[in-house]
Design an enzyme around this catalytic site. Structure first.
Site, PDB file in Angstrom:
ATOM      1  N   GLY A 147      36.804  60.302  20.862  1.00 23.80           N
ATOM      2  CA  GLY A 147      36.696  61.058  19.609  1.00 23.80           C
ATOM      3  C   GLY A 147      35.351  61.724  19.455  1.00 23.80           C
ATOM      4  O   GLY A 147      34.777  61.759  18.359  1.00 23.80           O
ATOM      5  N   ALA A 148      34.846  62.306  20.546  1.00 18.08           N
ATOM      6  CA  ALA A 148      33.462  62.781  20.575  1.00 18.08           C
ATOM      7  C   ALA A 148      33.296  64.244  20.189  1.00 18.08           C
ATOM      8  O   ALA A 148      32.202  64.781  20.303  1.00 18.08           O
ATOM      9  CB  ALA A 148      32.877  62.560  21.971  1.00 18.08           C
ATOM     10  N   ASN A 149      34.346  64.898  19.714  1.00 12.31           N
ATOM     11  CA  ASN A 149      34.212  66.317  19.394  1.00 12.31           C
ATOM     12  C   ASN A 149      33.782  66.565  17.953  1.00 12.31           C
ATOM     13  O   ASN A 149      33.492  67.703  17.576  1.00 12.31           O
ATOM     14  CB  ASN A 149      35.523  67.060  19.668  1.00 12.31           C
ATOM     15  CG  ASN A 149      36.680  66.526  18.853  1.00 12.31           C
ATOM     16  OD1 ASN A 149      37.195  65.463  19.168  1.00 12.31           O
ATOM     17  ND2 ASN A 149      37.084  67.236  17.818  1.00 12.31           N
ATOM     18  N   GLY A 204      32.197  64.480  13.964  1.00 17.33           N
ATOM     19  CA  GLY A 204      31.825  63.303  13.203  1.00 17.33           C
ATOM     20  C   GLY A 204      30.923  62.325  13.933  1.00 17.33           C
ATOM     21  O   GLY A 204      29.985  62.701  14.638  1.00 17.33           O
ATOM     22  N   GLY A 213      31.478  60.438  16.480  1.00 18.34           N
ATOM     23  CA  GLY A 213      31.520  60.527  17.937  1.00 18.34           C
ATOM     24  C   GLY A 213      30.651  61.635  18.478  1.00 18.34           C
ATOM     25  O   GLY A 213      29.969  61.463  19.502  1.00 18.34           O
ATOM     26  N   SER A 242      35.128  48.797  10.333  1.00 21.09           N
ATOM     27  CA  SER A 242      35.007  49.416   9.011  1.00 21.09           C
ATOM     28  C   SER A 242      34.864  48.306   7.988  1.00 21.09           C
ATOM     29  O   SER A 242      35.389  47.192   8.186  1.00 21.09           O
ATOM     30  CB  SER A 242      36.256  50.256   8.706  1.00 21.09           C
ATOM     31  OG  SER A 242      36.336  50.578   7.325  1.00 21.09           O
ATOM     32  N   TYR A 257      45.520  51.600   7.380  1.00 22.16           N
ATOM     33  CA  TYR A 257      44.217  51.890   7.977  1.00 22.16           C
ATOM     34  C   TYR A 257      43.354  50.631   8.012  1.00 22.16           C
ATOM     35  O   TYR A 257      42.744  50.296   9.035  1.00 22.16           O
ATOM     36  CB  TYR A 257      43.497  52.993   7.197  1.00 22.16           C
ATOM     37  CG  TYR A 257      42.086  53.226   7.679  1.00 22.16           C
ATOM     38  CD1 TYR A 257      41.846  53.902   8.869  1.00 22.16           C
ATOM     39  CD2 TYR A 257      40.989  52.755   6.960  1.00 22.16           C
ATOM     40  CE1 TYR A 257      40.555  54.107   9.335  1.00 22.16           C
ATOM     41  CE2 TYR A 257      39.694  52.947   7.414  1.00 22.16           C
ATOM     42  CZ  TYR A 257      39.487  53.633   8.602  1.00 22.16           C
ATOM     43  OH  TYR A 257      38.207  53.820   9.064  1.00 22.16           O
TER      44      TYR A 257
END
Length: 301
Positions: free
Chosen positions: A21-23, A25, A27, A146, A171
């Site tokens: 998820g590095a694209n 936020g 990440g 979280s 979630y």
């Protein structure tokens, strides 16, 4: 800001890092900080076009690879290709996640989407890359928890939340499962005598693109709620610090959990965070691990 900051990150030259998820936020900031200090960073992303744009923004030794954590087939393909090119991996940051506040949705494998993406996808990925991590010197796995995990409870009789579905609860359950996984992974790595550290982190309440996306289905009302929520959050650069500390600070021990130390751990300087009793329970960890093995078809440790 006092306390631990990104200025404390040591030199990362010679390390190969995978950030899911590095694209965007958390990440994106994590990947950028590590790349700027010399690491070779693999951006593991579902949207490769967005990943290429992120790579251009970051610069340095960065590569983009497709990974959809909601598909076990994609996880397996990613692991095979990555192993061929990078037999040793020094750091795996299990950062990617989804937050959906609409109706119940499922992954490509039929899992409830929060659990399938946030926990089961990372469980499978970590297992498939365990040999790469073991081949590195002092490797680490960082799992992103979280504060919502503390109010959640796993119902093993309805793990996929087919009854009485509530998105916010789903979630929270997925993040509890992720936290249990990170803690149980540490237990099993120790028992196996593998020199790999499994640490955890949570960002408190942080300003990312996940919150606006989660409320998209509510139209203008959703936009208003998301905007008001932003007032209670901290910048993404601060929210990233706990996982960067878990990933880079010398001497981090397996099972350590970092998060903001301010009121209700929502913001503030980085400190050690607290696990919920359920997350710390070895019996729950053992049961979830066995369940994840059955669901994903991947057994390790």
């Amino acid at each position: 800001m006092t306390g631990w900051t990104n200025d404390h990150i040591p030199d990362q030259h010679g390390r190969t890092v995978v950030v899911t998820g590095a694209n965007s936020g958390l990440g994106l900031v994590t990947a950028a900080e590590l790349a700027h200090r010399g690491a070779h960073v693999v951006l593991a992303v579902r949207n490769t076009a967005a990943g290429e744009e992120a790579a251009r923004r970051i610069g340095g030794a960065v590569e983009v690879r497709e990974l959809d954590l909601a598909s076990l087939a994609s996880v397996r393909a990613f692991a095979v290709q990555l192993t061929a090119d990078h037999p040793a991996i020094d750091l795996l940051v299990n950062n990617a996640g989804v937050v959906l506040l609409g109706p119940r949705r499922t992954s490509a494998d039929g899992f409830e989407l929060h659990l399938g993406t946030n926990m089961l996808g990372h469980f499978a990925l970590t297992g498939l890359l365990l040999g790469n991590l073991a081949a590195a010197r002092q490797a680490r796995v960082v799992s992103l928890s979280s504060i919502t995990h503390r109010n959640a409870h796993l119902d093993f009789d309805d793990l996929m939340f087919e009854r009485g579905y509530r998105a916010a609860s789903a979630y929270g359950r997925s993040k509890l499962a992720t936290t249990i996984f990170g803690v149980e992974l540490d237990r099993r790595l120790r028992a196996a005598g593998l020199p790999i550290v499994s640490a955890l982190a949570h960002p408190g309440l942080t300003r990312t693109n996940l919150t606006p996306r989660a409320w998209e289905h509510r139209g203008r009302l959703g936009q208003l709620i998301a905007s008001l929520g932003l007032l209670a959050t901290q910048p993404v650069e601060r929210g990233t610090l706990p996982q960067l500390r878990a990933a880079t600070e010398p001497g981090v021990r397996g099972g350590q959990f970092f998060g903001p130390g301010g009121p209700w751990e929502t913001r503030g300087r980085v400190t050690e965070a607290r696990l919920s009793p359920e997350a710390a329970d070895p019996a729950v960890g053992k049961r979830l691990w066995a369940t994840a093995e059955d669901l994903t078809g991947i057994s390790y440790l």
